[in-house]
Design a protein around this motif. Structure first.
Motif, PDB file in Angstrom:
ATOM      1  N   LEU A  46       0.826  -1.199   0.000  1.00 53.10           N
ATOM      2  CA  LEU A  46       0.000   0.000   0.000  1.00 53.10           C
ATOM      3  C   LEU A  46       0.866   1.258   0.000  1.00 53.10           C
ATOM      4  O   LEU A  46       0.622   2.189  -0.758  1.00 53.10           O
ATOM      5  N   PHE A  47       1.902   1.260   0.833  1.00 51.81           N
ATOM      6  CA  PHE A  47       2.780   2.423   0.890  1.00 51.81           C
ATOM      7  C   PHE A  47       3.560   2.603  -0.407  1.00 51.81           C
ATOM      8  O   PHE A  47       3.818   3.712  -0.847  1.00 51.81           O
ATOM      9  N   TRP A  48       3.958   1.494  -1.010  1.00 52.15           N
ATOM     10  CA  TRP A  48       4.696   1.544  -2.276  1.00 52.15           C
ATOM     11  C   TRP A  48       3.848   2.213  -3.351  1.00 52.15           C
ATOM     12  O   TRP A  48       4.330   3.068  -4.090  1.00 52.15           O
ATOM     13  N   SER A  49       2.578   1.846  -3.408  1.00 54.34           N
ATOM     14  CA  SER A  49       1.705   2.412  -4.434  1.00 54.34           C
ATOM     15  C   SER A  49       1.401   3.882  -4.189  1.00 54.34           C
ATOM     16  O   SER A  49       1.051   4.605  -5.124  1.00 54.34           O
ATOM     17  N   GLN A  50       1.566   4.339  -2.944  1.00 52.07           N
ATOM     18  CA  GLN A  50       1.307   5.750  -2.650  1.00 52.07           C
ATOM     19  C   GLN A  50       2.582   6.593  -2.682  1.00 52.07           C
ATOM     20  O   GLN A  50       2.566   7.752  -2.288  1.00 52.07           O
ATOM     21  N   GLY A  51       3.695   6.001  -3.132  1.00 49.94           N
ATOM     22  CA  GLY A  51       4.908   6.780  -3.323  1.00 49.94           C
ATOM     23  C   GLY A  51       5.952   6.645  -2.229  1.00 49.94           C
ATOM     24  O   GLY A  51       7.017   7.239  -2.325  1.00 49.94           O
ATOM     25  N   ALA A  52       5.707   5.900  -1.200  1.00 51.45           N
ATOM     26  CA  ALA A  52       6.693   5.719  -0.133  1.00 51.45           C
ATOM     27  C   ALA A  52       7.552   4.504  -0.477  1.00 51.45           C
ATOM     28  O   ALA A  52       7.428   3.437   0.110  1.00 51.45           O
ATOM     29  N   THR A  53       8.451   4.674  -1.418  1.00 45.11           N
ATOM     30  CA  THR A  53       9.213   3.543  -1.961  1.00 45.11           C
ATOM     31  C   THR A  53      10.264   2.994  -1.003  1.00 45.11           C
ATOM     32  O   THR A  53      10.730   1.879  -1.187  1.00 45.11           O
ATOM     33  N   LEU A  54      10.666   3.733   0.014  1.00 42.98           N
ATOM     34  CA  LEU A  54      11.713   3.254   0.920  1.00 42.98           C
ATOM     35  C   LEU A  54      11.174   2.533   2.157  1.00 42.98           C
ATOM     36  O   LEU A  54      11.951   2.034   2.962  1.00 42.98           O
ATOM     37  N   VAL A  55       9.863   2.453   2.298  1.00 42.70           N
ATOM     38  CA  VAL A  55       9.307   1.789   3.471  1.00 42.70           C
ATOM     39  C   VAL A  55       9.644   0.294   3.460  1.00 42.70           C
ATOM     40  O   VAL A  55      10.109  -0.252   4.466  1.00 42.70           O
ATOM     41  N   MET A  56       9.427  -0.371   2.369  1.00 39.72           N
ATOM     42  CA  MET A  56       9.673  -1.812   2.290  1.00 39.72           C
ATOM     43  C   MET A  56      11.157  -2.163   2.482  1.00 39.72           C
ATOM     44  O   MET A  56      11.464  -3.078   3.247  1.00 39.72           O
ATOM     45  N   PRO A  57      12.105  -1.459   1.835  1.00 38.02           N
ATOM     46  CA  PRO A  57      13.509  -1.798   2.084  1.00 38.02           C
ATOM     47  C   PRO A  57      13.908  -1.604   3.552  1.00 38.02           C
ATOM     48  O   PRO A  57      14.635  -2.438   4.123  1.00 38.02           O
ATOM     49  N   PHE A  58      13.454  -0.527   4.197  1.00 35.04           N
ATOM     50  CA  PHE A  58      13.807  -0.307   5.594  1.00 35.04           C
ATOM     51  C   PHE A  58      13.101  -1.300   6.523  1.00 35.04           C
ATOM     52  O   PHE A  58      13.677  -1.739   7.517  1.00 35.04           O
ATOM     53  N   ALA A  59      11.882  -1.657   6.208  1.00 34.49           N
ATOM     54  CA  ALA A  59      11.192  -2.673   7.006  1.00 34.49           C
ATOM     55  C   ALA A  59      11.910  -4.013   6.887  1.00 34.49           C
ATOM     56  O   ALA A  59      12.072  -4.731   7.881  1.00 34.49           O
ATOM     57  N   SER A  60      12.382  -4.347   5.698  1.00 33.11           N
ATOM     58  CA  SER A  60      13.142  -5.590   5.506  1.00 33.11           C
ATOM     59  C   SER A  60      14.454  -5.541   6.285  1.00 33.11           C
ATOM     60  O   SER A  60      14.848  -6.528   6.908  1.00 33.11           O
ATOM     61  N   LEU A  61      15.120  -4.400   6.271  1.00 35.02           N
ATOM     62  CA  LEU A  61      16.366  -4.240   7.026  1.00 35.02           C
ATOM     63  C   LEU A  61      16.135  -4.408   8.525  1.00 35.02           C
ATOM     64  O   LEU A  61      16.915  -5.069   9.220  1.00 35.02           O
ATOM     65  N   GLU A  62      15.048  -3.835   9.029  1.00 37.22           N
ATOM     66  CA  GLU A  62      14.713  -3.985  10.449  1.00 37.22           C
ATOM     67  C   GLU A  62      14.425  -5.440  10.805  1.00 37.22           C
ATOM     68  O   GLU A  62      14.850  -5.930  11.858  1.00 37.22           O
ATOM     69  N   LEU A  63      13.715  -6.154   9.959  1.00 43.53           N
ATOM     70  CA  LEU A  63      13.427  -7.570  10.218  1.00 43.53           C
ATOM     71  C   LEU A  63      14.701  -8.406  10.213  1.00 43.53           C
ATOM     72  O   LEU A  63      14.849  -9.328  11.033  1.00 43.53           O
ATOM     73  N   MET A  64      15.639  -8.084   9.338  1.00 44.20           N
ATOM     74  CA  MET A  64      16.914  -8.807   9.326  1.00 44.20           C
ATOM     75  C   MET A  64      17.704  -8.524  10.602  1.00 44.20           C
ATOM     76  O   MET A  64      18.336  -9.418  11.166  1.00 44.20           O
ATOM     77  N   ALA A  65      17.663  -7.283  11.094  1.00 45.71           N
ATOM     78  CA  ALA A  65      18.364  -6.940  12.332  1.00 45.71           C
ATOM     79  C   ALA A  65      17.757  -7.692  13.518  1.00 45.71           C
ATOM     80  O   ALA A  65      18.491  -8.201  14.388  1.00 45.71           O
ATOM     81  N   VAL A  66      16.444  -7.783  13.578  1.00 50.78           N
ATOM     82  CA  VAL A  66      15.789  -8.532  14.655  1.00 50.78           C
ATOM     83  C   VAL A  66      16.146 -10.024  14.549  1.00 50.78           C
ATOM     84  O   VAL A  66      16.428 -10.678  15.560  1.00 50.78           O
ATOM     85  N   GLY A  67      16.157 -10.556  13.346  1.00 50.06           N
ATOM     86  CA  GLY A  67      16.538 -11.956  13.150  1.00 50.06           C
ATOM     87  C   GLY A  67      17.965 -12.217  13.594  1.00 50.06           C
ATOM     88  O   GLY A  67      18.249 -13.228  14.255  1.00 50.06           O
ATOM     89  N   LEU A  68      18.877 -11.310  13.285  1.00 47.82           N
ATOM     90  CA  LEU A  68      20.271 -11.449  13.706  1.00 47.82           C
ATOM     91  C   LEU A  68      20.378 -11.401  15.234  1.00 47.82           C
ATOM     92  O   LEU A  68      21.128 -12.167  15.838  1.00 47.82           O
ATOM     93  N   ALA A  69      19.607 -10.513  15.861  1.00 48.07           N
ATOM     94  CA  ALA A  69      19.617 -10.433  17.327  1.00 48.07           C
ATOM     95  C   ALA A  69      19.140 -11.753  17.944  1.00 48.07           C
ATOM     96  O   ALA A  69      19.705 -12.213  18.942  1.00 48.07           O
ATOM     97  N   PHE A  70      18.132 -12.381  17.358  1.00 43.62           N
ATOM     98  CA  PHE A  70      17.663 -13.678  17.855  1.00 43.62           C
ATOM     99  C   PHE A  70      18.732 -14.756  17.701  1.00 43.62           C
ATOM    100  O   PHE A  70      18.907 -15.605  18.572  1.00 43.62           O
ATOM    101  N   VAL A  71      19.464 -14.741  16.603  1.00 40.69           N
ATOM    102  CA  VAL A  71      20.531 -15.723  16.392  1.00 40.69           C
ATOM    103  C   VAL A  71      21.626 -15.555  17.436  1.00 40.69           C
ATOM    104  O   VAL A  71      22.102 -16.531  18.026  1.00 40.69           O
ATOM    105  N   VAL A  72      22.035 -14.315  17.682  1.00 36.39           N
ATOM    106  CA  VAL A  72      23.071 -14.058  18.696  1.00 36.39           C
ATOM    107  C   VAL A  72      22.588 -14.493  20.073  1.00 36.39           C
ATOM    108  O   VAL A  72      23.326 -15.127  20.832  1.00 36.39           O
TER     109      VAL A  72
END
Length: 112
Positions: free
Chosen positions: A2-28
């Motif tokens: 929804l955000f992508w279609s409304q012009g917020a193109t960086l929301v998905m890349p940053f959300a993916s980056l945050e999820l990877m950081a949380v996943g890395l924290a769980f691994v550690v």
């Protein structure tokens, strides 16, 4: 999307980056979740096993030759030594309880 279609193109890349950081924290966290020390007397020997990040190490000391330090209640780690080998224990208990642990180890060594 929804955000992508409304012009917020960086929301998905940053959300993916945050999820990877949380996943890395769980691994550690998972690597160190089972860390600990186990101290026991077995057949006239003081056996110390400790696990850190999945690596298990073991030290054995003859009961009659073990020296337990420090004697003071300064809260530092407890040093076990005997026959040229020295290790430190007590990482996983509060500093104010370490003198009590040292005293219990000394009593167990004398009683065995």
């Amino acid at each position: 999307m929804l955000f992508w279609s409304q012009g917020a193109t960086l929301v998905m890349p940053f959300a993916s980056l945050e999820l990877m950081a949380v996943g890395l924290a769980f691994v550690v966290y998972a690597r160190h979740a089972t860390d600990g020390e186990r101290i026991s007397l077995q057949e006239g020997q003081l056996v110390v096993e400790w696990e850190s990040a999945g690596k298990l190490e073991r030290a054995e000391f003859q009961r009659d030759w073990v020296r337990v330090e420090p004697r003071a209640g300064d809260g530092s780690l407890i040093e076990l030594s005997g026959r040229g080998r020295t290790i430190q224990v007590g990482r996983f208990i509060r500093p104010e309880l370490r003198p009590l642990l040292a005293r219990e180890i000394r009593l167990a060594l004398r009683a065995a």
